[in-house]
Design an enzyme around this catalytic site. Sequence first.
Site, PDB file in Angstrom:
ATOM      1  N   HIS A   1      18.682 -33.003  10.223  1.00 12.25           N
ATOM      2  CA  HIS A   1      17.405 -33.172   9.531  1.00 12.25           C
ATOM      3  C   HIS A   1      17.189 -32.204   8.356  1.00 12.25           C
ATOM      4  O   HIS A   1      17.018 -32.606   7.205  1.00 12.25           O
ATOM      5  CB  HIS A   1      16.238 -32.962  10.507  1.00 12.25           C
ATOM      6  CG  HIS A   1      16.323 -33.738  11.775  1.00 12.25           C
ATOM      7  ND1 HIS A   1      15.987 -35.061  11.859  1.00 12.25           N
ATOM      8  CD2 HIS A   1      16.706 -33.379  13.034  1.00 12.25           C
ATOM      9  CE1 HIS A   1      16.135 -35.486  13.102  1.00 12.25           C
ATOM     10  NE2 HIS A   1      16.574 -34.481  13.832  1.00 12.25           N
TER      11      HIS A   1
HETATM   12  C1  BDR Z   1      12.724 -31.400  13.245  1.00 14.69           C
HETATM   13  O1  BDR Z   1      12.377 -30.812  14.499  1.00 14.69           O
HETATM   14  C2  BDR Z   1      13.273 -29.790  14.815  1.00 14.69           C
HETATM   15  O2  BDR Z   1      13.752 -29.980  16.115  1.00 14.69           O
HETATM   16  C3  BDR Z   1      14.357 -29.794  13.780  1.00 14.69           C
HETATM   17  O3  BDR Z   1      14.730 -28.470  13.461  1.00 14.69           O
HETATM   18  C4  BDR Z   1      13.742 -30.497  12.601  1.00 14.69           C
HETATM   19  O4  BDR Z   1      13.086 -29.593  11.742  1.00 14.69           O
HETATM   20  C5  BDR Z   1      13.202 -32.827  13.495  1.00 14.69           C
HETATM   21  O5  BDR Z   1      12.200 -33.581  14.095  1.00 14.69           O
END
Ligand code: BDR
Length: 312
Positions: free
Chosen positions: A241
């Site tokens: 992400h």
């Molecule tokens: C987001 O949530 C976190 O678990 C990850 O680092 C990312 O920023 C994805 O939903």
Amino acid sequence: MARKIIIDTDPGQDDAVAILLALASPELEVLGITAVAGNVPLPLTAKNARIICEVAGRPETPVFAGCDAPLTRPLVSAEHVHGRTGLDGPELWEPEMALQSQHAVDFIIETLRTEPLGKVTLATLGPLTNIGKAFSQAPDIIPNVAEIVAMGGAYFEVGNITPAAEFNIYVDPEAADIVLKSGVKITIMPLDLTHKALVTKRRNDAFRSLGNRTGTFTAEMTEFFERFDKEKYGSEGAPLHDPTVIAYLLAPELFTGRFINVEVETQSDLTLGMTVADWWGVTDRAPNATFMGDIDADGFFTLLTQRLARLP
Ligand code: BDR
Ligand code: CA
């Protein structure tokens, strides 16, 4: 001239890869890294941010600890995804570099007041608590922000932490609401986009075969991080992400999206933290954010791998 950024983050393996990408990129000047509670509690995110700077050979990067809980709610964390440390996978150590004594929110406010107008971009990789707090405490800084590029939210993919909400927005919907209503230019990397940026085995092998410390560290992190989403979605790899935020600053041509109205649900128990994105333009609500929908995933992983190769 390098673009000045503050990285606001809750590392998190994918946050860590984003920080490495930024530190490997001369187009960006990282003024500071501001840690927030999110994936794991604040003492761990502040520690993990420093471990990452040390991996990158950049211990002079100032790291600040910020808010230890969302603006009005108890913290919801994600050890089930990221492990107990938040950075499970590689062997970790106690960082040598010190944490700055200034609070992250004060650093954000001071930086935006002292840097030239419109020259500082906020790259946010976690819950928006630090930014929401800075904007409420010092609204005079809002017009000074060049742009916010944020990982968070979802529309077509809907939710990952609840059926309706993405983690970063769900953890602090009130902070997200402040940011989305601030009038700052904002670009959002939602799950709709990040779920197209999967760390497949081939891509993970490419990190590992870089032959540097960073490549091995990255591969060990992403291997750990992958197991959860691979099992959950049955996909060939897990989404990476947060590095999409930094990649957008380096190569915006890899991304496409729409400038639309995006609002956050802050009331309903059922859909708390949902990003209601008017992708189809069915309301007359004014556009306030560029909501990304597609990514050139091969271009993104090529850029990331080439940049990580430059680090120790
Ligand atoms: C987001 O949530 C976190 O678990 C990850 O680092 C990312 O920023 C994805 O939903
Ligand atoms: Ca994150």
